[in-house]
Design a protein around this motif. Structure first.
Motif, PDB file in Angstrom:
ATOM      1  N   GLY A 116     -20.840 -22.745  10.876  1.00 26.08           N
ATOM      2  CA  GLY A 116     -21.108 -21.940  11.502  1.00 26.08           C
ATOM      3  C   GLY A 116     -21.508 -20.695  10.020  1.00 26.08           C
ATOM      4  O   GLY A 116     -22.352 -19.688  10.500  1.00 26.08           O
ATOM      5  N   ASN A 117     -21.492 -20.552   8.780  1.00 24.96           N
ATOM      6  CA  ASN A 117     -22.392 -19.770   7.757  1.00 24.96           C
ATOM      7  C   ASN A 117     -23.528 -20.355   8.107  1.00 24.96           C
ATOM      8  O   ASN A 117     -25.196 -19.585   8.096  1.00 24.96           O
ATOM      9  N   LEU A 118     -24.096 -21.771   7.653  1.00 27.39           N
ATOM     10  CA  LEU A 118     -25.056 -21.965   7.334  1.00 27.39           C
ATOM     11  C   LEU A 118     -26.424 -22.388   9.192  1.00 27.39           C
ATOM     12  O   LEU A 118     -27.327 -21.939   8.585  1.00 27.39           O
ATOM     13  N   VAL A 119     -26.048 -21.863  10.162  1.00 27.08           N
ATOM     14  CA  VAL A 119     -26.379 -21.455  11.711  1.00 27.08           C
ATOM     15  C   VAL A 119     -26.505 -20.160  11.443  1.00 27.08           C
ATOM     16  O   VAL A 119     -27.823 -20.005  11.750  1.00 27.08           O
ATOM     17  N   LEU A 120     -26.017 -19.204  10.831  1.00 29.24           N
ATOM     18  CA  LEU A 120     -26.003 -17.874  10.693  1.00 29.24           C
ATOM     19  C   LEU A 120     -27.500 -17.292   9.240  1.00 29.24           C
ATOM     20  O   LEU A 120     -28.579 -16.877   9.395  1.00 29.24           O
ATOM     21  N   SER A 149     -15.292 -20.829  13.985  1.00 27.40           N
ATOM     22  CA  SER A 149     -14.205 -20.826  12.873  1.00 27.40           C
ATOM     23  C   SER A 149     -15.380 -20.259  11.534  1.00 27.40           C
ATOM     24  O   SER A 149     -15.084 -20.843  10.649  1.00 27.40           O
ATOM     25  N   PRO A 150     -16.048 -19.284  12.132  1.00 33.03           N
ATOM     26  CA  PRO A 150     -17.124 -19.428  10.860  1.00 33.03           C
ATOM     27  C   PRO A 150     -16.982 -18.833   9.464  1.00 33.03           C
ATOM     28  O   PRO A 150     -16.407 -17.612   9.652  1.00 33.03           O
ATOM     29  N   TRP A 151     -17.017 -19.730   8.319  1.00 34.54           N
ATOM     30  CA  TRP A 151     -16.760 -18.775   7.222  1.00 34.54           C
ATOM     31  C   TRP A 151     -18.225 -17.840   6.759  1.00 34.54           C
ATOM     32  O   TRP A 151     -19.152 -18.324   5.908  1.00 34.54           O
ATOM     33  N   THR A 152     -18.014 -16.877   6.972  1.00 32.39           N
ATOM     34  CA  THR A 152     -19.093 -15.702   6.874  1.00 32.39           C
ATOM     35  C   THR A 152     -19.526 -14.777   5.491  1.00 32.39           C
ATOM     36  O   THR A 152     -19.992 -14.438   4.803  1.00 32.39           O
ATOM     37  N   ALA A 182     -25.732 -17.060   1.046  1.00 30.71           N
ATOM     38  CA  ALA A 182     -23.993 -17.661   0.901  1.00 30.71           C
ATOM     39  C   ALA A 182     -23.708 -16.843   2.301  1.00 30.71           C
ATOM     40  O   ALA A 182     -22.139 -18.100   2.485  1.00 30.71           O
ATOM     41  N   SER A 183     -23.667 -15.897   2.251  1.00 32.77           N
ATOM     42  CA  SER A 183     -22.524 -15.045   3.485  1.00 32.77           C
ATOM     43  C   SER A 183     -22.866 -14.028   3.720  1.00 32.77           C
ATOM     44  O   SER A 183     -23.267 -13.247   3.877  1.00 32.77           O
ATOM     45  N   PRO A 184     -23.143 -14.705   4.872  1.00 33.25           N
ATOM     46  CA  PRO A 184     -24.343 -13.758   5.930  1.00 33.25           C
ATOM     47  C   PRO A 184     -23.663 -12.455   6.040  1.00 33.25           C
ATOM     48  O   PRO A 184     -23.928 -11.875   6.985  1.00 33.25           O
ATOM     49  N   LEU A 185     -22.025 -12.197   6.089  1.00 39.38           N
ATOM     50  CA  LEU A 185     -21.418 -10.530   6.105  1.00 39.38           C
ATOM     51  C   LEU A 185     -21.910  -9.943   5.820  1.00 39.38           C
ATOM     52  O   LEU A 185     -22.290  -8.969   6.361  1.00 39.38           O
ATOM     53  N   TYR A 186     -22.908  -9.930   4.551  1.00 42.32           N
ATOM     54  CA  TYR A 186     -23.545  -9.475   3.555  1.00 42.32           C
ATOM     55  C   TYR A 186     -25.371  -8.591   4.117  1.00 42.32           C
ATOM     56  O   TYR A 186     -25.740  -8.580   3.560  1.00 42.32           O
ATOM     57  N   ALA A 187     -25.432  -9.525   5.447  1.00 43.22           N
ATOM     58  CA  ALA A 187     -27.083  -9.672   5.098  1.00 43.22           C
ATOM     59  C   ALA A 187     -27.350  -8.548   6.143  1.00 43.22           C
ATOM     60  O   ALA A 187     -26.364  -8.109   7.124  1.00 43.22           O
ATOM     61  N   ASP A 188     -28.285  -8.235   6.548  1.00 44.72           N
ATOM     62  CA  ASP A 188     -29.004  -6.945   7.415  1.00 44.72           C
ATOM     63  C   ASP A 188     -28.723  -8.272   8.770  1.00 44.72           C
ATOM     64  O   ASP A 188     -29.892  -8.773   8.552  1.00 44.72           O
ATOM     65  N   LEU A 189     -28.488  -8.070   9.501  1.00 45.86           N
ATOM     66  CA  LEU A 189     -28.438  -9.092  10.606  1.00 45.86           C
ATOM     67  C   LEU A 189     -29.203  -8.345  12.171  1.00 45.86           C
ATOM     68  O   LEU A 189     -29.621  -8.717  13.428  1.00 45.86           O
ATOM     69  N   THR A 190     -30.474  -7.405  11.734  1.00 44.24           N
ATOM     70  CA  THR A 190     -31.372  -7.206  12.796  1.00 44.24           C
ATOM     71  C   THR A 190     -31.836  -8.205  13.383  1.00 44.24           C
ATOM     72  O   THR A 190     -32.127  -9.268  12.553  1.00 44.24           O
ATOM     73  N   GLY A 191     -31.740  -8.270  14.224  1.00 41.09           N
ATOM     74  CA  GLY A 191     -32.943  -9.214  14.708  1.00 41.09           C
ATOM     75  C   GLY A 191     -32.231 -10.327  15.694  1.00 41.09           C
ATOM     76  O   GLY A 191     -33.384 -11.771  16.428  1.00 41.09           O
ATOM     77  N   LEU A 192     -31.003 -10.614  14.912  1.00 37.56           N
ATOM     78  CA  LEU A 192     -30.280 -12.546  15.621  1.00 37.56           C
ATOM     79  C   LEU A 192     -30.276 -12.226  16.779  1.00 37.56           C
ATOM     80  O   LEU A 192     -30.044 -11.093  17.966  1.00 37.56           O
ATOM     81  N   PRO A 193     -30.255 -13.364  17.173  1.00 40.97           N
ATOM     82  CA  PRO A 193     -29.712 -13.907  19.260  1.00 40.97           C
ATOM     83  C   PRO A 193     -28.340 -14.398  19.057  1.00 40.97           C
ATOM     84  O   PRO A 193     -27.552 -13.643  18.575  1.00 40.97           O
ATOM     85  N   PRO A 194     -28.532 -14.024  20.512  1.00 47.42           N
ATOM     86  CA  PRO A 194     -26.843 -13.664  20.691  1.00 47.42           C
ATOM     87  C   PRO A 194     -26.025 -15.094  20.493  1.00 47.42           C
ATOM     88  O   PRO A 194     -26.307 -16.000  20.184  1.00 47.42           O
ATOM     89  N   LEU A 195     -25.222 -14.961  20.627  1.00 49.28           N
ATOM     90  CA  LEU A 195     -24.104 -15.624  19.632  1.00 49.28           C
ATOM     91  C   LEU A 195     -23.057 -15.406  20.594  1.00 49.28           C
ATOM     92  O   LEU A 195     -22.061 -14.374  20.859  1.00 49.28           O
ATOM     93  N   MET A 244     -15.084  -9.313  11.101  1.00 52.31           N
ATOM     94  CA  MET A 244     -15.600  -8.692  10.449  1.00 52.31           C
ATOM     95  C   MET A 244     -16.873  -8.893  10.996  1.00 52.31           C
ATOM     96  O   MET A 244     -18.212  -7.990  10.720  1.00 52.31           O
ATOM     97  N   PHE A 245     -17.236 -10.201  11.162  1.00 53.96           N
ATOM     98  CA  PHE A 245     -18.931 -10.466  11.558  1.00 53.96           C
ATOM     99  C   PHE A 245     -19.038 -10.086  13.192  1.00 53.96           C
ATOM    100  O   PHE A 245     -20.462  -9.371  12.517  1.00 53.96           O
ATOM    101  N   ALA A 246     -18.277 -10.063  13.756  1.00 52.98           N
ATOM    102  CA  ALA A 246     -19.042  -9.923  14.987  1.00 52.98           C
ATOM    103  C   ALA A 246     -18.621  -8.483  14.873  1.00 52.98           C
ATOM    104  O   ALA A 246     -19.380  -7.610  15.460  1.00 52.98           O
TER     105      ALA A 246
END
Length: 310
Positions: free
Chosen positions: A153-157, A178-181, A224-237, A253-255
């Motif tokens: 799930g981490n790699l998907v993001l 159960s994503p590890w973000t 490496a940890s998508p929780l800390y990324a700028d999430l702008t523009g991601l598709p539906p999840l 937290m990611f959601a």
């Protein structure tokens, strides 16, 4: 006479016992190679009615898992879990096959490179290669969805974020189980669910993160940890997690952050469920979870039930 303790066992109890039996067979002298073999063997086999074809996706070992009547102009790229250290197409074939059959969509699963032999960003590079392979096959980005569990799930993001940062088109949607973000393991559930989680503890999670990143690696790196990324523009999840797992808040937290960035995200927390419970078909909630995943994928990929191959 039946054993009363066995009668009292729930499907979740049996899943936990199955995982613990694998961990319990390992000692300090057990090699990583043997651990990987044991894990794959414990989850080998599949029951869904699908066809399989081994391929190389731009140098990355892969396998097409194809249910009957799946359209050829849609595909799911699946990235398996295992803490970046274990897991493979073999260990996840049953889960992938059940998801493929339920959604009516073919799936490309890959064996990305594992740590510690291949540290970050090797796994991400392989995922990007596989995504590029699907595009090279003539699929449009909106005809592709990404799915994965735990580290997958981490790699998907991370794949979506890296593609976006390179100015490349994004897939239609993502499914995260159960994503590890957060490789820094900062969520409150690492403490609040420590006793409820029968499998993982924060010390183990941090050790896996170090194995993936190396001694000097940054656990807060956004790829490496998508929780800390700028999430702008991601598709539906679609995000699913179990309430008993210590990484529950990686999903929560990611959601929350994704919603704040204007992303169409749906979070489902399953009461009493463990990490990636979807791997265990005997757990009743697994059927509900897979059905929700299938509905989501069909909607986002515009697949009609029983749609013939094109």
């Amino acid at each position: 006479m039946a054993d009363k303790d066995n009668l009292a066992e729930t499907p979740v109890d049996r899943a936990i016992a199955r995982i613990r039996s694998i961990y319990g067979s390992w000692t300090r002298d057990t090699s990583l190679t043997q651990m990987r073999r044991d894990w794959d063997a414990a989850f080998a086999g599949y029951t869904a009615r699908v066809a399989r074809q081994q391929i190389a996706a731009r140098g990355v070992d892969g396998e097409w898992i194809v249910p009957a009547r799946a359209p050829r102009d849609r595909a799911i790229l699946y990235l398996h879990g295992g803490g970046f250290r274990m897991g493979s197409m073999a260990s996840h074939r049953d889960l992938i096959a059940r998801m493929a059959e339920a959604s009516g969509c073919r799936v490309l699963a890959i064996d990305y490179r594992l740590a510690p032999e291949h540290r970050f960003p090797a796994a991400l590079d392989d995922a990007l290669q596989a995504f590029g392979f699907l595009l090279y096959q003539g699929l449009k980005p909106k005809q592709i969805a990404l799915a994965g569990d735990s580290a997958g799930g981490n790699l998907v993001l991370a794949t979506m974020l890296a593609a976006r940062d390179r100015g490349q088109p994004l897939p239609a949607a993502g499914v995260l189980m159960s994503p590890w973000t957060d490789l820094a393991a900062t969520g409150a559930s690492y403490e609040s669910r420590a006793e409820a989680d029968p499998i993982h503890q924060r010390k183990m999670i941090l050790a896996l993160a170090k194995s993936y990143l190396g001694e000097e690696g940054d656990p807060c790196h956004p790829l490496a940890s998508p929780l800390y990324a700028d999430l702008t523009g991601l598709p539906p999840l679609l995000i699913q997690a179990g309430d008993r797992e210590i990484v529950r808040d990686d999903a929560v937290m990611f959601a929350d952050k994704a919603k704040g960035a204007g992303i169409d995200v749906r979070l489902e927390i399953f009461e009493g469920m463990i990490h990636v419970f979807q791997m265990f078909p005997d757990i009743p909630q697994t059927q509900e979870a897979i059905a929700a995943i299938a509905d989501f994928l069909r909607k986002e990929l515009h697949i009609e039930a029983g749609e013939p191959a094109k």
